[in-house]
Write a protein that holds these residues in place. Structure first.
Motif, PDB file in Angstrom:
ATOM      1  N   GLY A   1    -103.933  75.556  57.486  1.00 59.51           N
ATOM      2  CA  GLY A   1    -103.583  75.007  56.183  1.00 59.51           C
ATOM      3  C   GLY A   1    -102.130  75.130  55.794  1.00 59.51           C
ATOM      4  N   LEU A   2    -101.392  76.054  56.411  1.00 62.09           N
ATOM      5  CA  LEU A   2    -100.015  76.273  55.986  1.00 62.09           C
ATOM      6  C   LEU A   2     -99.222  76.949  57.089  1.00 62.09           C
ATOM      7  N   SER A   3     -98.024  76.425  57.345  1.00 60.29           N
ATOM      8  CA  SER A   3     -97.116  77.024  58.326  1.00 60.29           C
ATOM      9  C   SER A   3     -95.719  77.104  57.723  1.00 60.29           C
ATOM     10  N   TYR A   4     -95.017  78.204  58.035  1.00 62.84           N
ATOM     11  CA  TYR A   4     -93.613  78.352  57.667  1.00 62.84           C
ATOM     12  C   TYR A   4     -92.770  78.105  58.911  1.00 62.84           C
ATOM     13  N   PHE A   5     -91.849  77.161  58.823  1.00 67.95           N
ATOM     14  CA  PHE A   5     -91.036  76.794  59.967  1.00 67.95           C
ATOM     15  C   PHE A   5     -89.820  77.714  60.070  1.00 67.95           C
TER      16      PHE A   5
ATOM     17  N   MET B   1     -96.165  66.530  45.853  1.00 68.38           N
ATOM     18  CA  MET B   1     -96.657  67.675  46.610  1.00 68.38           C
ATOM     19  C   MET B   1     -97.704  67.217  47.598  1.00 68.38           C
ATOM     20  N   SER B   2     -97.819  67.905  48.649  1.00 72.12           N
ATOM     21  CA  SER B   2     -98.723  67.520  49.711  1.00 72.12           C
ATOM     22  C   SER B   2    -100.162  67.487  49.253  1.00 72.12           C
ATOM     23  N   SER B   3    -100.964  66.648  49.880  1.00 67.99           N
ATOM     24  CA  SER B   3    -102.387  66.577  49.602  1.00 67.99           C
ATOM     25  C   SER B   3    -103.192  66.969  50.825  1.00 67.99           C
ATOM     26  N   TYR B   4    -102.752  67.955  51.538  1.00 66.05           N
ATOM     27  CA  TYR B   4    -103.451  68.469  52.699  1.00 66.05           C
ATOM     28  C   TYR B   4    -103.992  69.855  52.386  1.00 66.05           C
ATOM     29  N   PRO B   5    -104.751  70.485  53.295  1.00 69.14           N
ATOM     30  CA  PRO B   5    -105.557  71.657  52.950  1.00 69.14           C
ATOM     31  C   PRO B   5    -104.862  72.661  52.046  1.00 69.14           C
ATOM     32  N   ARG B   6    -105.516  72.961  50.962  1.00 70.08           N
ATOM     33  CA  ARG B   6    -104.912  73.761  49.908  1.00 70.08           C
ATOM     34  C   ARG B   6    -105.077  75.241  50.200  1.00 70.08           C
ATOM     35  N   GLN B   7    -104.247  75.735  51.084  1.00 69.30           N
ATOM     36  CA  GLN B   7    -104.247  77.142  51.422  1.00 69.30           C
ATOM     37  C   GLN B   7    -102.822  77.640  51.351  1.00 69.30           C
ATOM     38  N   GLY B   8    -102.651  78.938  51.059  1.00 69.49           N
ATOM     39  CA  GLY B   8    -101.321  79.526  51.162  1.00 69.49           C
ATOM     40  C   GLY B   8    -100.476  79.342  49.931  1.00 69.49           C
ATOM     41  N   LEU B   9     -99.298  78.769  50.103  1.00 70.90           N
ATOM     42  CA  LEU B   9     -98.259  78.842  49.083  1.00 70.90           C
ATOM     43  C   LEU B   9     -98.662  78.204  47.766  1.00 70.90           C
ATOM     44  N   GLU B  10     -99.148  76.954  47.779  1.00 69.72           N
ATOM     45  CA  GLU B  10     -99.460  76.311  46.522  1.00 69.72           C
ATOM     46  C   GLU B  10    -100.550  77.077  45.779  1.00 69.72           C
ATOM     47  N   TRP B  11    -101.513  77.611  46.510  1.00 72.33           N
ATOM     48  CA  TRP B  11    -102.558  78.418  45.895  1.00 72.33           C
ATOM     49  C   TRP B  11    -101.958  79.695  45.338  1.00 72.33           C
ATOM     50  N   ALA B  12    -101.059  80.328  46.105  1.00 75.00           N
ATOM     51  CA  ALA B  12    -100.440  81.564  45.646  1.00 75.00           C
ATOM     52  C   ALA B  12     -99.593  81.330  44.414  1.00 75.00           C
ATOM     53  N   GLU B  13     -99.011  80.133  44.283  1.00 72.69           N
ATOM     54  CA  GLU B  13     -98.143  79.869  43.160  1.00 72.69           C
ATOM     55  C   GLU B  13     -98.893  79.827  41.834  1.00 72.69           C
ATOM     56  N   LEU B  14    -100.210  79.739  41.885  1.00 72.38           N
ATOM     57  CA  LEU B  14    -100.982  79.751  40.658  1.00 72.38           C
ATOM     58  C   LEU B  14    -101.119  81.158  40.084  1.00 72.38           C
ATOM     59  N   GLY B  15    -100.738  82.160  40.828  1.00 70.29           N
ATOM     60  CA  GLY B  15    -100.844  83.536  40.351  1.00 70.29           C
ATOM     61  C   GLY B  15    -101.715  84.356  41.268  1.00 70.29           C
ATOM     62  N   ASN B  16    -102.742  84.980  40.719  1.00 68.04           N
ATOM     63  CA  ASN B  16    -103.581  85.871  41.511  1.00 68.04           C
ATOM     64  C   ASN B  16    -105.045  85.561  41.238  1.00 68.04           C
TER      65      ASN B  16
ATOM     66  N   GLU C   1     -96.008  70.936  56.474  1.00 70.57           N
ATOM     67  CA  GLU C   1     -96.420  72.297  56.787  1.00 70.57           C
ATOM     68  C   GLU C   1     -97.934  72.485  56.659  1.00 70.57           C
ATOM     69  N   HIS C   2     -98.631  71.465  56.142  1.00 71.94           N
ATOM     70  CA  HIS C   2    -100.080  71.553  55.939  1.00 71.94           C
ATOM     71  C   HIS C   2    -100.876  70.772  56.990  1.00 71.94           C
ATOM     72  N   LEU C   3    -100.257  70.344  58.059  1.00 73.82           N
ATOM     73  CA  LEU C   3    -100.907  69.407  58.973  1.00 73.82           C
ATOM     74  C   LEU C   3    -101.668  70.061  60.122  1.00 73.82           C
ATOM     75  N   GLY C   4    -101.746  71.380  60.167  1.00 73.85           N
ATOM     76  CA  GLY C   4    -102.540  72.026  61.200  1.00 73.85           C
ATOM     77  C   GLY C   4    -101.800  73.052  62.023  1.00 73.85           C
ATOM     78  N   GLY C   5    -100.489  73.136  61.884  1.00 76.10           N
ATOM     79  CA  GLY C   5     -99.717  74.095  62.658  1.00 76.10           C
ATOM     80  C   GLY C   5     -98.296  73.613  62.841  1.00 76.10           C
ATOM     81  N   ILE C   6     -97.489  74.448  63.453  1.00 72.87           N
ATOM     82  CA  ILE C   6     -96.070  74.122  63.622  1.00 72.87           C
ATOM     83  C   ILE C   6     -95.890  72.878  64.483  1.00 72.87           C
ATOM     84  N   GLU C   7     -96.572  72.796  65.617  1.00 67.73           N
ATOM     85  CA  GLU C   7     -96.398  71.632  66.487  1.00 67.73           C
ATOM     86  C   GLU C   7     -96.845  70.353  65.802  1.00 67.73           C
ATOM     87  N   ALA C   8     -97.934  70.420  65.048  1.00 69.80           N
ATOM     88  CA  ALA C   8     -98.403  69.224  64.339  1.00 69.80           C
ATOM     89  C   ALA C   8     -97.372  68.754  63.327  1.00 69.80           C
TER      90      ALA C   8
END
Length: 351
Positions: A282-286, A1-16, A238-245
Motif C-alpha cells: 500500500g505504501l513505499s518510500y523512495f 491525492m492518490s486513490s490507491y490502497p489507503r495504508q500508511g502515510l495518508e492514514w497516519a496523517e489523520l492522527g491516531n 508510491e501506492h502501486l504495490g512496491g518500489i519497482e511498480a
C-alpha cells in the motif's frame, strides 16, 4: 491525492485512529506547561490528545531536528543525471524536494490563488504548486494543450488547467480496484467528471468542454492514452504495490506523451536513509538510489531528465520534523519510522 490502497502515510496523517483511548486533557495541559512553558489552546488540547502515549506527546512537542546526511548532498554517481545543489525554487522548477523557502516565494502565492486555496506550509499543497510550476516551465499550460492526470482524486488541477484552455483527461482508480480501502468515504476518490468541477475556478460549460474523466489502473495504462503534451500525478505512484511498480509507472507514463511531452510526478522521498526504507503493497518510500536508478535508466533510453536538486532547505522550518497528530508546518514528517518529504520528478519524452 492518490486513490490507491489507503495504508500508511495518508492514514497516519489523520492522527491516531488505532489508539484505545485519547490522552486525558490534563496530560496535554501539563506537557505544555513543563515542556513549552505556556498554556495550550482548546484546539491544541484536542489535537494532542490523539497521541498514543505521553512519550509520543513529548516527541511531538519537542521534535527531533532534521540534519541532512552526506549521501543526500553528494553528486549522482551516474554522469547521465544532470544535477545541481542549491535552494530549490518554484521560479526555476527542476526535479526537487519540498522546502520551506518555496512557500515564501511569490510564485507559491500565485499558484495557490490559481487553484483557489489560501497558502499554507503543507507539502501536499506544495505538490500542486510545484506540478503547475513545472508544467508552466515546460510550456504545457496554454490553450489547446492536452494533459493527462493520473490518480487525480478531487484535486483542483483539472479545473485550473481547463480554465487556462488546456484539454484535460483526468483519471482515477477503478472503483473495484479500491473497494474496501477507504478512499471513497474520505472524499479522496473521483468516480465521475463532476467530482472534479470547481465553480470558483472555471465555468461549468468550459469545464465540460475541456475535461474528460475515465477510470484507469496506473499499473495498466490503456494503450489508447497517447499523444499528450503533458501528464502528471500528485503523490500516487508510491501506492502501486512496491518500489519497482512505482518506478515502472513513471517510465510507462512517458508512453502517453508525444515526443518532447513532459511527465511531472510527485512522490514520497526518504530523507533519513538511502538503504532502509518502507515498502509495502500500500505504501513505499523512495530512496535517493531508487530515484537515481530510474533517472539513469530513462536518460539511457533517450529521454531528457530535468536536473535533480536534492537540497533539503536551510531555514529553521526545514529542520522541523512534524510528528502525529500532524499540524502545520507540515514539510518534513516522521511516519512509520521514516523521515520523509515530497519530491517532484520531471522527465521529457525523447524523440
Amino acid at each position: 491525492m492518490s486513490s490507491y490502497p489507503r495504508q500508511g502515510l495518508e492514514w497516519a496523517e489523520l492522527g491516531n485512529p488505532d489508539a484505545e483511548a485519547p490522552l486525558p486533557p490534563e496530560a496535554v495541559i501539563w506537557a505544555f506547561r513543563l515542556l513549552l512553558g505556556r498554556e495550550p489552546s482548546p484546539g491544541e488540547i484536542h489535537a494532542h490528545r490523539g497521541h498514543a502515549s505521553p512519550a509520543a506527546l513529548r516527541r511531538a512537542l519537542l521534535p527531533e531536528a532534521y540534519s541532512a546526511p552526506l549521501w543526500l548532498l553528494a553528486r549522482p554517481s551516474s554522469p547521465l543525471i544532470p544535477w545541481r545543489l542549491e535552494p530549490p525554487s518554484l521560479g526555476r522548477p527542476v526535479s526537487q524536494l519540498c522546502t520551506a523557502a518555496q512557500f515564501d516565494e511569490p510564485e507559491y502565492a500565485a499558484w495557490c490563488a490559481a487553484i483557489g486555496e489560501a497558502p499554507r506550509p503543507h507539502r501536499k499543497q506544495w505538490e500542486f504548486c510545484w506540478i503547475l510550476a513545472a508544467l508552466q516551465a515546460a510550456g504545457a499550460i496554454r490553450p489547446g494543450a492536452c494533459a493527462l492526470g493520473f490518480g487525480v482524486g478531487t484535486e483542483p488541477l483539472p479545473a485550473m488547467l481547463a480554465a487556462q484552455g488546456v484539454q484535460v483527461t483526468a483519471t482515477d482508480a477503478p472503483v473495484d480496484l479500491i473497494a474496501g480501502e477507504g478512499w471513497q468515504s474520505t472524499n479522496e476518490h473521483a468516480s465521475d467528471l463532476m467530482a472534479l468541477f470547481r465553480p470558483g475556478l472555471v465555468e461549468e460549460r468550459a469545464f465540460r468542454e475541456r475535461v474528460a474523466f475515465r477510470p484507469v489502473d496506473m499499473n495498466a495504462i490503456p494503450p489508447d492514452l497517447r499523444g499528450f503534451d503533458a501528464c502528471w500525478s500528485s503523490c500516487c505512484f508510491e501506492h502501486l504495490g512496491g518500489i519497482e511498480a512505482g518506478l515502472d509507472f513513471v517510465e510507462n507514463s512517458l508512453e502517453t506523451l508525444r515526443p518532447g511531452g513532459v511527465a511531472v510526478h510527485t512522490t514520497e522521498f526518504n530523507l533519513g536513509s538511502n538503504d532502509a526504507t518502507l515498502e509495502t503493497p500500500g505504501l513505499s518510500y523512495f530512496r535517493r538510489k531508487d530515484i537515481e536508478r530510474l533517472l539513469e535508466r530513462l536518460a539511457a533510453r533517450g529521454h531528457m531528465i530535468w536536473p535533480l536538486n536534492l537540497h533539503p532547505g536551510d531555514s529553521p522550518l526545514d529542520a522541523h520534523i512534524d510528528t502525529p497528530p500532524y499540524a502545520l508546518p507540515h514539510i518534513k514528517l516522521e511516519a512509520l519510522g521514516c523521515v520523509s518529504t515530497s519530491v517532484g520528478i520531471v522527465v521529457q519524452r525523447g524523440g
